[in-house]
Scaffold this motif. Sequence first.
Motif, mmCIF file in Angstrom:
data_model
loop_
_atom_site.group_PDB
_atom_site.id
_atom_site.type_symbol
_atom_site.label_atom_id
_atom_site.label_comp_id
_atom_site.label_asym_id
_atom_site.label_seq_id
_atom_site.Cartn_x
_atom_site.Cartn_y
_atom_site.Cartn_z
ATOM 1 N N HIS A 57 -30.938 9.230 -49.511
ATOM 2 C CA HIS A 57 -31.078 8.328 -48.983
ATOM 3 C C HIS A 57 -30.012 8.146 -47.473
ATOM 4 C CE1 HIS A 57 -26.807 7.243 -50.305
ATOM 5 N NE2 HIS A 57 -26.789 6.489 -49.092
ATOM 6 N N ARG A 58 -30.937 7.325 -46.492
ATOM 7 C CA ARG A 58 -30.366 7.776 -45.026
ATOM 8 C C ARG A 58 -29.320 7.017 -44.644
ATOM 9 N NH1 ARG A 58 -33.645 10.412 -41.367
ATOM 10 N NH2 ARG A 58 -35.757 9.845 -41.991
ATOM 11 N N GLN A 59 -27.891 7.439 -44.335
ATOM 12 C CA GLN A 59 -26.413 7.143 -44.179
ATOM 13 C C GLN A 59 -26.042 6.892 -43.020
ATOM 14 O OE1 GLN A 59 -24.328 5.050 -46.838
ATOM 15 N NE2 GLN A 59 -23.790 4.881 -44.427
ATOM 16 N N ALA A 73 -27.490 10.393 -53.101
ATOM 17 C CA ALA A 73 -27.184 9.424 -53.748
ATOM 18 C C ALA A 73 -26.796 9.242 -54.833
ATOM 19 C CB ALA A 73 -27.656 8.054 -53.425
ATOM 20 N N ALA A 128 -18.766 7.250 -43.798
ATOM 21 C CA ALA A 128 -20.237 6.001 -43.603
ATOM 22 C C ALA A 128 -19.915 4.847 -43.790
ATOM 23 C CB ALA A 128 -20.626 5.746 -45.227
ATOM 24 N N ALA A 163 -25.330 2.258 -47.381
ATOM 25 C CA ALA A 163 -26.045 2.552 -48.146
ATOM 26 C C ALA A 163 -27.642 2.343 -47.267
ATOM 27 C CB ALA A 163 -26.841 3.328 -49.274
ATOM 28 N N GLY A 164 -28.876 3.523 -46.568
ATOM 29 C CA GLY A 164 -29.334 2.884 -46.015
ATOM 30 C C GLY A 164 -30.141 2.500 -45.079
#
Length: 224
Positions: A10-12, A4, A29, A33-34
Amino acid sequence: MLNAGTGGPHRQSLALFSPDGRQWSDRAAVAGAGASLGRIAWHLGRAYSIGYGTEGNPPLRLYTSADGLNFTVQADAIRDSGEPTESSLLFLPNGDALCLLRGELGKSRVPYRGWTWKDLKLGIAGLNLIRLPDERIVMAGRIFDTTVRTALCWLDPEQETLTEFLILPSGGDSGYPGMVFYDGFLWLSYYSSHEGRAMIYFAKVKLPPVGGGKKPPRRLTFGD
């Protein structure tokens, strides 16, 4: 896990699209985000997914999208307690929604903001749901009680029960099946590590007739 930039990794959740299963779009995406989205279910031209944030103590949310890319929150905190985790959504012909969340069955009606939950008293992970042309509902996933296996169960949403009827060749880390009903058979892909390392398997299953799902679960071997 994506980078990020200055904020660190971060997880996406990502989406890819294909018109034929051979050529695929670039990854895109989705959901911000997250946000971690579960399996996508389409209903009346809209995509729905159960998801949650991956930081802190996030609530379980229902997300929706008109195009499978731009997701917004349809309902926040749809489950009061417990840890958000793997799920599968299914929409019934009357518009009601079912959500199997590991070992819990959730039910909701349009606009899917209020949910009720029932503990099915069974540990399930990496799961999926499909509704057959004869209206029966099959759950496939990793079941863990005295043993660990990927199995098929009948889901009765009225009685709020799961009845196991077929055990796939599996063990250890396994599950995450894909399912399609075609030409009278249930076709499944899933992974399992019972042969020493994780591999992907493909099964073609002739389902028992209506009324034939009360017998003890049968163990499938490839070649049946």
